[in-house]
Design an enzyme around this catalytic site. Structure first.
Site, PDB file in Angstrom:
ATOM      1  CB  SER A  99     -25.688  10.939 -47.911  1.00  0.00           C
ATOM      2  OG  SER A  99     -26.963  11.550 -47.916  1.00  0.00           O
ATOM      3  CE1 TYR A 100     -32.807  10.001 -49.003  1.00  0.00           C
ATOM      4  CE2 TYR A 100     -31.057  10.643 -47.495  1.00  0.00           C
ATOM      5  CZ  TYR A 100     -32.403  10.532 -47.794  1.00  0.00           C
ATOM      6  OH  TYR A 100     -33.347  10.932 -46.872  1.00  0.00           O
ATOM      7  CD1 TRP A 101     -26.476   8.581 -56.336  1.00  0.00           C
ATOM      8  CD2 TRP A 101     -27.041  10.041 -54.737  1.00  0.00           C
ATOM      9  NE1 TRP A 101     -26.957   9.701 -56.963  1.00  0.00           N
ATOM     10  CE2 TRP A 101     -27.317  10.628 -56.006  1.00  0.00           C
ATOM     11  CE3 TRP A 101     -27.322  10.781 -53.590  1.00  0.00           C
ATOM     12  CZ2 TRP A 101     -27.847  11.890 -56.148  1.00  0.00           C
ATOM     13  CZ3 TRP A 101     -27.851  12.042 -53.732  1.00  0.00           C
ATOM     14  CH2 TRP A 101     -28.110  12.585 -54.997  1.00  0.00           C
ATOM     15  CG  ASN A 141     -23.633  11.995 -52.080  1.00  0.00           C
ATOM     16  OD1 ASN A 141     -22.774  12.675 -52.633  1.00  0.00           O
ATOM     17  ND2 ASN A 141     -24.689  12.528 -51.486  1.00  0.00           N
ATOM     18  CB  ALA A 142     -17.679  11.488 -51.865  1.00  0.00           C
ATOM     19  CB  ILE A 143     -21.566  13.901 -48.184  1.00  0.00           C
ATOM     20  CG1 ILE A 143     -22.845  13.072 -48.043  1.00  0.00           C
ATOM     21  CG2 ILE A 143     -21.542  14.604 -49.530  1.00  0.00           C
ATOM     22  CD1 ILE A 143     -24.091  13.954 -47.960  1.00  0.00           C
ATOM     23  CD  GLU A 157     -28.564  11.640 -44.686  1.00  0.00           C
ATOM     24  OE1 GLU A 157     -28.192  11.911 -45.847  1.00  0.00           O
ATOM     25  OE2 GLU A 157     -29.375  12.350 -44.062  1.00  0.00           O
ATOM     26  CG  ASP A 185     -24.949  17.037 -39.949  1.00  0.00           C
ATOM     27  OD1 ASP A 185     -25.854  16.211 -39.713  1.00  0.00           O
ATOM     28  OD2 ASP A 185     -24.961  17.781 -40.950  1.00  0.00           O
TER      29      ASP A 185
END
Length: 322
Positions: free
Chosen positions: A172-174, A153-155, A209, A42
């Site tokens: 990410s996803y969600w 999703n808070a990423i 994501e 990342d």
């Protein structure tokens, strides 16, 4: 007849390699050669005002790499010497994920996420530094959070400026990629900020994501990682892109398919030893846009490594890699 058939085949081949068309190029460039400490996940990269480059990444307390020439990369420890205590609210080891570095108002800003695998009990934090170098960061706490009752999703934060405002894409996803407005003074989410929806997949688990938004010409381009990360040589990560005239969308691909309906032109996919290309970010250097990402090296037991490619912008307005 043979000539007509050959002409048709050539036309089809030309369509297949034209950037920004529905059919993506089936051949992809290898990352440019680099040396030194290549292991990374990342990555976020910036050309420092003081000269040279720094890359931050998932791993350690936000792992750091330094380079003088964008070719030789050296291990530089971690962004932080110790874990801020609030990180332990989100996982037992205080591990941070997926940082994003930027520069504005005379300071470097480092956004990052803390969470646990498979949950959206997550938070995005922010730190600042006068130099951008590891060991100089001051943490400022939470920017934006999500809980198990939320549909996001808070990423995977990524910050961009648009129309005099500051924005953060994340997700990410969600149900995929979201965006909120930030207060430029604090770098944190505006109180009561609308959570805009930028991209998702038609079916669960909504495997998209790692967003990154770039302005080019009159469009904003949303880059995102699709499919499965973090499985070494079994990873299926790939990078897709769509665009919009508004930073908050709607984003569509070159066929007009909305990214909220699973659209997105394929920009870069795994090939040869370079498996699972994703976790991308974009940085500008000397008037040129660069794509930074990780891949899993099939010739080195699936070790995650730094990939760098130049982004080119074609006459039809869509990006390509070279």
């Amino acid at each position: 007849m043979k000539r007509l058939r050959l002409a048709a085949l050539l036309a089809a081949a030309a369509l297949a390699v034209l950037p920004g068309t529905a059919r993506a190029d089936v051949t992809y460039p290898d990352p440019v050669p680099i040396t030194g400490q290549q292991i990374i996940h990342d990555p976020t990269v910036i050309h420092l005002k003081s000269g040279g480059y720094v890359a931050y990444s998932t791993g350690g307390i936000i792992g750091a790499r330094l380079s003088k020439d964008r070719v030789q990369w050296d291990d530089a420890g971690n962004a932080f010497a110790t874990h801020p205590s609030w990180w332990y609210e989100y996982n037992s080891t205080g591990d941070p994920w997926a940082p994003d570095i930027s520069y504005r108002d005379g300071r470097y800003w480092l956004y990052y996420a803390v969470s646990s695998w498979g949950t959206n009990h997550s938070a995005i934090g922010v730190a600042t530094s006068p130099t951008g170098l590891p060991g100089t960061w001051t943490d400022h706490g939470k920017v934006f959070t999500s809980e198990r009752t939320d549909t996001w999703n808070a990423i995977d934060p990524a910050v961009t400026r648009a129309d005099g405002k500051l924005w953060m894409a994340f997700g990410s996803y969600w149900t995929g990629i979201r965006m909120v407005e930030l207060d430029p003074r604090t770098g944190k989410a505006v109180e009561g900020a609308t959570v805009h929806h930028l991209a998702t997949r038609p079916d669960a688990p909504y495997a998209v994501e790692g967003p990154y938004v770039v302005k080019h010409g009159r469009h904003y381009y949303l880059f995102a990682s699709y499919d499965a990360c973090c499985a070494g040589v079994n990873s299926t990560y790939k990078i897709r892109v769509g665009r919009s005239t508004s930073v908050t969308g709607p984003y569509v691909d070159s066929t007009g398919t909305p990214m909220l309906e699973g659209g997105g032109d394929l920009l870069l996919a795994g090939h040869g030893r370079f498996v699972g290309t994703g976790g991308e970010s974009v940085f500008r250097d000397g008037g040129q846009d660069w794509l930074a990402y990780h891949y899993y090296d099939a010739d080195d037991n699936g070790t995650p490594k730094l990939g760098l490619n130049r982004l080119s912008w074609h006459k039809n307005g869509w990006p390509g890699v070279r």
